[in-house]
Design a protein around this motif. Structure first.
Motif, mmCIF file in Angstrom:
data_model
loop_
_atom_site.group_PDB
_atom_site.id
_atom_site.type_symbol
_atom_site.label_atom_id
_atom_site.label_comp_id
_atom_site.label_asym_id
_atom_site.label_seq_id
_atom_site.Cartn_x
_atom_site.Cartn_y
_atom_site.Cartn_z
ATOM 1 N N UNK A 112 52.720 71.452 34.926
ATOM 2 C CA UNK A 112 52.074 70.152 35.138
ATOM 3 C C UNK A 112 51.097 69.765 34.033
ATOM 4 N N UNK A 113 50.316 70.688 33.438
ATOM 5 C CA UNK A 113 49.429 70.259 32.338
ATOM 6 C C UNK A 113 50.181 69.674 31.147
ATOM 7 N N UNK A 114 51.434 70.087 30.947
ATOM 8 C CA UNK A 114 52.238 69.527 29.857
ATOM 9 C C UNK A 114 52.904 68.223 30.283
ATOM 10 N N UNK A 115 53.431 68.193 31.500
ATOM 11 C CA UNK A 115 54.156 67.012 31.961
ATOM 12 C C UNK A 115 53.249 65.804 32.102
ATOM 13 N N UNK A 116 52.000 66.032 32.469
ATOM 14 C CA UNK A 116 51.097 64.908 32.707
ATOM 15 C C UNK A 116 50.823 64.098 31.440
ATOM 16 N N UNK A 117 51.040 64.693 30.291
ATOM 17 C CA UNK A 117 50.823 63.979 29.039
ATOM 18 C C UNK A 117 52.154 63.568 28.390
ATOM 19 N N UNK A 118 53.203 63.540 29.187
ATOM 20 C CA UNK A 118 54.506 63.087 28.704
ATOM 21 C C UNK A 118 55.116 62.142 29.733
ATOM 22 N N UNK A 119 54.746 60.864 29.701
ATOM 23 C CA UNK A 119 55.277 59.904 30.675
ATOM 24 C C UNK A 119 56.794 59.793 30.650
ATOM 25 N N UNK A 120 57.390 60.007 29.479
ATOM 26 C CA UNK A 120 58.851 59.925 29.389
ATOM 27 C C UNK A 120 59.518 60.999 30.229
ATOM 28 N N UNK A 121 58.982 62.217 30.166
ATOM 29 C CA UNK A 121 59.550 63.312 30.950
ATOM 30 C C UNK A 121 59.363 63.054 32.436
ATOM 31 N N UNK A 122 58.217 62.540 32.828
ATOM 32 C CA UNK A 122 57.986 62.234 34.245
ATOM 33 C C UNK A 122 58.959 61.154 34.733
ATOM 34 N N UNK A 123 59.167 60.130 33.916
ATOM 35 C CA UNK A 123 60.110 59.079 34.301
ATOM 36 C C UNK A 123 61.528 59.626 34.392
ATOM 37 N N UNK A 124 61.881 60.499 33.470
ATOM 38 C CA UNK A 124 63.209 61.112 33.493
ATOM 39 C C UNK A 124 63.385 61.960 34.753
ATOM 40 N N UNK A 125 62.365 62.742 35.097
ATOM 41 C CA UNK A 125 62.435 63.557 36.319
ATOM 42 C C UNK A 125 62.556 62.675 37.554
ATOM 43 N N UNK A 126 61.852 61.557 37.561
ATOM 44 C CA UNK A 126 61.904 60.642 38.702
ATOM 45 C C UNK A 126 63.310 60.087 38.909
ATOM 46 N N UNK A 127 63.937 59.633 37.836
ATOM 47 C CA UNK A 127 65.273 59.044 37.958
ATOM 48 C C UNK A 127 66.338 60.105 38.214
ATOM 49 N N UNK A 128 66.200 61.252 37.585
ATOM 50 C CA UNK A 128 67.150 62.337 37.860
ATOM 51 C C UNK A 128 67.068 62.739 39.329
ATOM 52 N N UNK A 129 65.855 62.812 39.858
ATOM 53 C CA UNK A 129 65.703 63.157 41.274
ATOM 54 C C UNK A 129 66.338 62.137 42.188
ATOM 55 N N UNK A 130 66.129 60.849 41.899
ATOM 56 C CA UNK A 130 66.698 59.797 42.749
ATOM 57 C C UNK A 130 68.220 59.819 42.715
ATOM 58 N N UNK A 131 68.779 59.949 41.522
ATOM 59 C CA UNK A 131 70.242 59.985 41.390
ATOM 60 C C UNK A 131 70.807 61.229 42.062
ATOM 61 N N UNK A 132 70.125 62.350 41.895
ATOM 62 C CA UNK A 132 70.613 63.606 42.479
ATOM 63 C C UNK A 132 70.615 63.557 43.997
ATOM 64 N N UNK A 133 69.536 63.065 44.582
ATOM 65 C CA UNK A 133 69.465 63.050 46.045
ATOM 66 C C UNK A 133 70.517 62.128 46.647
ATOM 67 N N UNK A 134 70.796 60.999 45.969
ATOM 68 C CA UNK A 134 71.836 60.101 46.463
ATOM 69 C C UNK A 134 73.224 60.669 46.196
ATOM 70 N N UNK A 135 73.417 61.246 45.030
ATOM 71 C CA UNK A 135 74.704 61.834 44.653
ATOM 72 C C UNK A 135 75.098 62.953 45.616
ATOM 73 N N UNK A 136 74.185 63.890 45.858
ATOM 74 C CA UNK A 136 74.494 65.018 46.751
ATOM 75 C C UNK A 136 74.635 64.565 48.194
ATOM 76 N N UNK A 137 73.857 63.539 48.589
ATOM 77 C CA UNK A 137 73.968 63.052 49.960
ATOM 78 C C UNK A 137 75.328 62.452 50.258
ATOM 79 N N UNK A 138 75.868 61.679 49.326
ATOM 80 C CA UNK A 138 77.190 61.088 49.537
ATOM 81 C C UNK A 138 78.282 62.157 49.549
ATOM 82 N N UNK A 139 78.113 63.193 48.755
ATOM 83 C CA UNK A 139 79.113 64.263 48.746
ATOM 84 C C UNK A 139 79.060 65.051 50.046
ATOM 85 N N UNK A 140 77.851 65.415 50.486
ATOM 86 C CA UNK A 140 77.716 66.188 51.721
ATOM 87 C C UNK A 140 78.279 65.463 52.925
ATOM 88 N N UNK A 141 78.274 64.141 52.876
ATOM 89 C CA UNK A 141 78.772 63.359 54.006
ATOM 90 C C UNK A 141 80.273 63.510 54.204
#
Length: 422
Positions: A26-55
């Motif tokens: 976290x001390x490194x990520x907090x000073x890298x907004x790009x990485x935080x934004x990337x993690x946010x979008x990867x998380x959103x896509x992953x949760x939706x992607x895996x949810x549709x497959x599990x269904x």
């Protein structure tokens, strides 16, 4: 893979190690907004992607495994929002109800002679009431039903996404809500096909079905209790406003603190939307399964429905694409390297080449042993000439000048004389 191993690596250790690493970074990520934004979008896509497959999965353990992928997406969303304490809270909560689900699945598989295809189960609610209760608690906690463990962390992550009040957070909020609906849907589907539907398996499996021994029941009871009460009693430690329990382990930049805004600025209807929508859709799915099960079958029999079902059941065709264009190409390239390099050039200059070369040389040397005395005399004379040439015809003389051509010619004449003499 045995279900206890699945419970261990899917719930608390291996698959969550990457998210834990991000938290500790976290001390490194907090000073890298790009990485935080990337993690946010990867998380959103992953949760939706895996949810549709599990269904659309039919294997009991695959449904639970893809729900793990979906929850990992939720953890990434929390990391992308800089809410590391919430991510850790959900990670711990997830360990309890996911381990409960996997061990509950193991109890069902054990009772039904290793059968784990949900289409060949059904009607187990009366035969395995204890397993049904455990799976029900785990599934409801996974679906973040109010006052269960999963509710206090998963619902908070979705709320914080909207509480960021940025475009990315707004979009991720709606994707997470849709994913929560899918979670409830495949949880209801799992419970109905396994326990509430008509029996669809072999008769002999039902005749010999039985609950597991006490040694299997005790871990399930402990995990079920934790899946009910842990979130309520641990929420102030992990995510309480003003709590400093994790302040020395996790760093959040002051500009990224959004818990207050999420608590007081997000409309109540948006806070309740994930739970309300999940309950309504879950009840609708249950009613369809109970009242009109042939409707779903008729949809999948159509060309469009069959294509959609195959698309999601086969994981967006990603495995086919990866296997055809990456795995097979990689195997072909590996075969070439194995045949041409590993078993070719490297072996020629490696141990195999040395052994083969020495064997060939020793075979050639052994042919010199002819038993003819004149040959031996020739060998002795050639050896003597070679020794004399080394001593008296050195390549470099003391003054550093090269050997003369006449000396080479004399040496050559001596060899020819020796060979012709014998």
């Amino acid at each position: 893979m045995p279900t206890p191993v699945s419970a261990l690596i899917h719930a608390a250790t291996m698959v969550t190690a990457g998210v834990y690493l991000l938290m500790r970074s976290s001390p490194l990520l907090e000073y890298s907004p790009t990485v935080l934004l990337l993690a946010l979008w990867i998380g959103a896509i992953t949760t939706l992607f895996a949810g549709t497959i599990g269904l659309f999965q039919n294997d009991l353990k695959k449904v639970i495994a893809y729900s793990t992928c979906s929850q990992l997406g939720m953890l990434f969303i929390a990391v992308g929002l800089s809410q590391y304490n919430v991510a850790l809270f959900h990670l711990v909560n997830h360990a309890f109800f996911k381990a409960l689900l996997f061990l509950g699945a193991g109890s069902i598989i054990h009772a039904m002679a290793d059968e784990q295809d949900m289409r060949r189960l059904g009607g187990l609610v009366k035969l395995l009431p204890f397993s049904y209760a455990m799976m029900l608690i785990g599934s409801l906690s996974l679906a973040a039903m109010p006052f269960l463990t999963g509710f206090y962390s998963k619902d908070l992550i979705i709320e914080l996404a909207f509480g960021q009040f940025e475009f990315s957070g707004q979009v991720v909020y709606w994707l997470a809500v849709i994913s929560a609906i899918f979670t409830m849907t495949y949880s209801i589907r799992l419970l109905f096909l396994t326990f509430l539907s008509a029996p669809n398996g072999a008769k002999i499996n039902y005749e010999h079905s039985h609950e597991g021994p006490l040694t299997m029941a005790i871990p399930l009871i402990i995990l079920a209790i934790m899946s009910i009460i842990f979130g309520y009693y641990a929420r102030d430690f992990f995510v309480g406003l003003g709590s400093s329990s994790l302040a020395h382990s996790l760093f959040v930049h002051p500009n990224h603190i959004i818990s207050v805004e999420a608590e007081f600025a997000v409309p109540t209807i948006l806070k309740l939307l994930p739970v309300v929508a999940s309950v309504l859709v879950g009840l609708t799915v249950l009613a369809i399964y109970q009242l009109a099960p042939s409707l779903l079958v008729s949809i999948t029999k159509t060309k469009t429905g069959s294509s959609i079902y195959a698309f999601f059941n086969q994981r967006y065709w990603l495995e086919l694409i990866v296997n055809k264009f990456i795995v097979l190409k990689g195997l072909s390239l590996g075969y070439v390297f194995n045949k041409q390099l590993d078993r070719g050039a490297i072996e020629l200059i490696g141990p195999y080449g040395v052994v083969t070369g020495l064997s060939s040389v020793s075979g050639l040397i052994s042919k010199l042993d002819t038993g003819i005395i004149t040959n031996y005399a020739l060998y002795i004379l050639l050896g003597l000439i070679s020794f004399i040439s080394l001593v008296f015809f050195a390549p470099i003389d003391p003054q550093g000048e090269s050997i003369k051509a006449a000396q080479y010619s004399q040496l050559f004449i001596l060899y020819i004389f020796a060979l012709t003499a014998f």
